[in-house]
Design a protein around this motif. Structure first.
Motif, PDB file in Angstrom:
ATOM      1  N   ALA A   1      34.721  59.944  26.066  1.00 53.39           N
ATOM      2  CA  ALA A   1      33.990  59.022  25.188  1.00 53.39           C
ATOM      3  C   ALA A   1      32.542  58.892  25.651  1.00 53.39           C
ATOM      4  CB  ALA A   1      34.678  57.654  25.204  1.00 53.39           C
ATOM      5  N   PRO A   2      31.622  58.815  24.692  1.00 57.32           N
ATOM      6  CA  PRO A   2      31.798  58.552  23.260  1.00 57.32           C
ATOM      7  C   PRO A   2      32.015  59.786  22.390  1.00 57.32           C
ATOM      8  CG  PRO A   2      29.467  58.533  23.781  1.00 57.32           C
ATOM      9  CD  PRO A   2      30.189  58.772  25.078  1.00 57.32           C
ATOM     10  N   TYR A   3      32.408  60.918  23.013  1.00 55.86           N
ATOM     11  CA  TYR A   3      32.567  62.165  22.269  1.00 55.86           C
ATOM     12  C   TYR A   3      34.048  62.476  22.051  1.00 55.86           C
ATOM     13  CZ  TYR A   3      28.006  62.269  24.533  1.00 55.86           C
ATOM     14  OH  TYR A   3      26.774  61.912  25.005  1.00 55.86           O
ATOM     15  N   LEU A   4      34.330  63.482  21.200  1.00 59.41           N
ATOM     16  CA  LEU A   4      35.650  64.089  21.028  1.00 59.41           C
ATOM     17  C   LEU A   4      36.736  63.082  20.664  1.00 59.41           C
ATOM     18  CD1 LEU A   4      35.562  66.597  24.044  1.00 59.41           C
ATOM     19  CD2 LEU A   4      34.800  66.952  21.691  1.00 59.41           C
TER      20      LEU A   4
ATOM     21  N   PHE B   1      27.592  52.411  25.021  1.00 57.67           N
ATOM     22  CA  PHE B   1      28.414  51.286  25.472  1.00 57.67           C
ATOM     23  C   PHE B   1      27.597  50.214  26.203  1.00 57.67           C
ATOM     24  CE2 PHE B   1      31.154  55.145  25.741  1.00 57.67           C
ATOM     25  CZ  PHE B   1      31.976  54.859  24.657  1.00 57.67           C
ATOM     26  N   ALA B   2      26.296  50.379  26.241  1.00 58.94           N
ATOM     27  CA  ALA B   2      25.439  49.488  27.040  1.00 58.94           C
ATOM     28  C   ALA B   2      25.616  48.028  26.636  1.00 58.94           C
ATOM     29  CB  ALA B   2      23.983  49.899  26.889  1.00 58.94           C
TER      30      ALA B   2
ATOM     31  N   THR C   1      35.516  59.658  31.281  1.00 59.06           N
ATOM     32  CA  THR C   1      34.884  58.913  30.189  1.00 59.06           C
ATOM     33  C   THR C   1      33.474  58.512  30.607  1.00 59.06           C
ATOM     34  OG1 THR C   1      35.268  57.176  28.537  1.00 59.06           O
ATOM     35  CG2 THR C   1      35.677  56.590  30.839  1.00 59.06           C
ATOM     36  N   HIS C   2      32.686  58.083  29.628  1.00 58.65           N
ATOM     37  CA  HIS C   2      31.266  57.827  29.882  1.00 58.65           C
ATOM     38  C   HIS C   2      30.868  56.410  29.457  1.00 58.65           C
ATOM     39  CE1 HIS C   2      30.415  62.072  30.838  1.00 58.65           C
ATOM     40  NE2 HIS C   2      31.219  62.371  29.825  1.00 58.65           N
ATOM     41  N   LEU C   3      31.477  55.417  30.081  1.00 60.18           N
ATOM     42  CA  LEU C   3      31.044  54.043  29.826  1.00 60.18           C
ATOM     43  C   LEU C   3      29.624  53.805  30.314  1.00 60.18           C
ATOM     44  CD1 LEU C   3      34.031  51.594  30.510  1.00 60.18           C
ATOM     45  CD2 LEU C   3      32.861  52.032  28.348  1.00 60.18           C
ATOM     46  N   ASN C   4      29.083  54.743  31.074  1.00 60.10           N
ATOM     47  CA  ASN C   4      27.680  54.687  31.506  1.00 60.10           C
ATOM     48  C   ASN C   4      26.733  55.202  30.433  1.00 60.10           C
ATOM     49  OD1 ASN C   4      28.921  57.175  31.891  1.00 60.10           O
ATOM     50  ND2 ASN C   4      27.763  57.698  33.714  1.00 60.10           N
ATOM     51  N   ASP C   5      27.250  55.633  29.299  1.00 54.97           N
ATOM     52  CA  ASP C   5      26.418  56.093  28.194  1.00 54.97           C
ATOM     53  C   ASP C   5      25.819  54.897  27.456  1.00 54.97           C
ATOM     54  OD1 ASP C   5      26.119  58.815  26.387  1.00 54.97           O
ATOM     55  OD2 ASP C   5      26.119  57.014  25.139  1.00 54.97           O
TER      56      ASP C   5
ATOM     57  N   GLN D   1      33.058  56.831  16.600  1.00 51.40           N
ATOM     58  CA  GLN D   1      32.716  56.868  18.022  1.00 51.40           C
ATOM     59  C   GLN D   1      33.972  56.715  18.867  1.00 51.40           C
ATOM     60  OE1 GLN D   1      29.231  54.635  19.765  1.00 51.40           O
ATOM     61  NE2 GLN D   1      30.849  53.609  20.919  1.00 51.40           N
ATOM     62  N   ASN D   2      34.088  57.552  19.862  1.00 47.85           N
ATOM     63  CA  ASN D   2      35.231  57.476  20.769  1.00 47.85           C
ATOM     64  C   ASN D   2      35.041  56.339  21.765  1.00 47.85           C
ATOM     65  OD1 ASN D   2      37.685  58.238  21.822  1.00 47.85           O
ATOM     66  ND2 ASN D   2      36.990  60.195  22.634  1.00 47.85           N
ATOM     67  N   GLU D   3      36.132  55.883  22.364  1.00 47.32           N
ATOM     68  CA  GLU D   3      36.084  54.864  23.400  1.00 47.32           C
ATOM     69  C   GLU D   3      37.286  55.044  24.314  1.00 47.32           C
ATOM     70  OE1 GLU D   3      37.668  50.781  21.849  1.00 47.32           O
ATOM     71  OE2 GLU D   3      36.401  51.619  20.252  1.00 47.32           O
ATOM     72  N   PRO D   4      37.227  54.518  25.551  1.00 49.72           N
ATOM     73  CA  PRO D   4      38.277  54.793  26.533  1.00 49.72           C
ATOM     74  C   PRO D   4      39.692  54.432  26.074  1.00 49.72           C
ATOM     75  CG  PRO D   4      36.366  53.873  27.630  1.00 49.72           C
ATOM     76  CD  PRO D   4      36.085  53.793  26.157  1.00 49.72           C
ATOM     77  N   GLY D   5      39.824  53.362  25.292  1.00 45.64           N
ATOM     78  CA  GLY D   5      41.151  52.970  24.827  1.00 45.64           C
ATOM     79  C   GLY D   5      41.860  54.048  24.027  1.00 45.64           C
ATOM     80  N   TYR D   6      41.076  54.936  23.441  1.00 38.56           N
ATOM     81  CA  TYR D   6      41.681  55.971  22.595  1.00 38.56           C
ATOM     82  C   TYR D   6      42.379  57.058  23.416  1.00 38.56           C
ATOM     83  CZ  TYR D   6      39.062  53.936  18.672  1.00 38.56           C
ATOM     84  OH  TYR D   6      38.566  53.095  17.704  1.00 38.56           O
ATOM     85  N   THR D   7      42.350  56.940  24.738  1.00 40.95           N
ATOM     86  CA  THR D   7      43.191  57.826  25.552  1.00 40.95           C
ATOM     87  C   THR D   7      44.648  57.694  25.121  1.00 40.95           C
ATOM     88  OG1 THR D   7      41.733  57.157  27.376  1.00 40.95           O
ATOM     89  CG2 THR D   7      43.520  58.672  27.911  1.00 40.95           C
TER      90      THR D   7
END
Length: 254
Positions: A203-206, A15-16, A8-12, A215-221
């Motif tokens: 995340a934030p893709y797919l 999510f800042a 995942t990309h919480l560094n995107d 927008q995707n987010e890690p919880g959607y795993t």
């Protein structure tokens, strides 16, 4: 239930300033740990910073094929020695966009990063888009069995699945596995052994169903877990258990 978002990309920048908010939202959906994936100098540094400041996060750093010309091997070697860094990635090949570096450069930088991974016994997270033939040959020539390889957001058919399984890869599925127009990916997920299976958001893709289009987010795993459970005819708890343990193992986390 405990779920590990393996990519995942919480560094995107999407999510800042809201890292803790998204970690908390993920926890509500039983997503307890995440691998934060780098792709260039900026995103690598941010992945490390997040992993240093938030306990459920782990950093994966490397140069995505899009940024192959920016590759800095000295920096990579220095950063993978940090305790928060658990793998090299995402690295690989992407032949989809004409503006990306030419395949020869992408292959050169992928091989250099695989060499570093072998030298330092680090697992790798692989990005592969429209490049299965070249990727297979490169990985076949690099024995990564001691460190481990994750095929991130796998989108191939069962033929390619079996070829990569034969090389010892872990196969990670994103929200694409929940899409109605992805029957080949679903068939591959159905045929992926539980001990070689990972889940992710990218995340934030797919974004998976039922939030596709948002927008995707890690919880959607959680919804990736649900989709694979339905495909395999098992419970979400079983998918969560195996994928959590597999992620901990491949990332060398106790």
């Amino acid at each position: 239930m405990k779920i590990f978002d393996s990519h995942t990309h919480l560094n995107d920048e999407a999510f800042a300033g809201k890292t803790q908010e998204y970690i908390d939202r993920a926890a509500e959906l039983d997503v307890d740990e995440m691998a934060i994936i780098g792709s260039n100098e900026e995103f690598n540094i941010e992945a490390i910073r997040l992993a240093q400041n938030y306990q459920p996060l782990h950093a994966v750093i490397g140069w995505h094929p899009e940024f192959a010309k920016e590759y800095n091997e000295e920096q990579l070697i220095n950063q993978i020695k940090l305790p928060e860094v658990v793998a090299i990635g995402e690295i690989g090949l992407d032949y989809h966009w004409e503006e990306d570096p030419e395949p020869a450069i992408q292959k050169e930088i992928l091989i250099k990063q695989l060499d570093v991974a072998q030298q330092y016994n680090m697992p790798v997270s692989i990005h592969c888009r429209d490049a299965f033939d070249d990727m297979y040959q490169i990985l076949k020539n690099h024995d990564m069995s001691k460190s481990g390889i994750i095929m991130h957001s796998f989108n191939g058919d069962v033929k390619w699945l079996n070829k990569f399984l034969d090389l010892g890869l872990q196969i990670s599925y994103s929200g694409v596995v929940s899409f109605k127009n992805a029957p080949e990916v679903q068939e591959s997920a159905k045929n992926t052994p539980l001990d070689r299976l990972l889940v992710e958001t990218d995340a934030p893709y797919l974004t998976p169903v039922p939030y596709r289009g948002h927008q995707n987010e890690p919880g959607y795993t959680r919804y990736v877990v649900d989709a694979i459970a339905k495909i395999k005819g098992v419970t979400p708890d079983e998918i969560a258990k195996h994928t959590f343990n597999n992620a901990k193992r491949v990332y060398n986390l106790s």
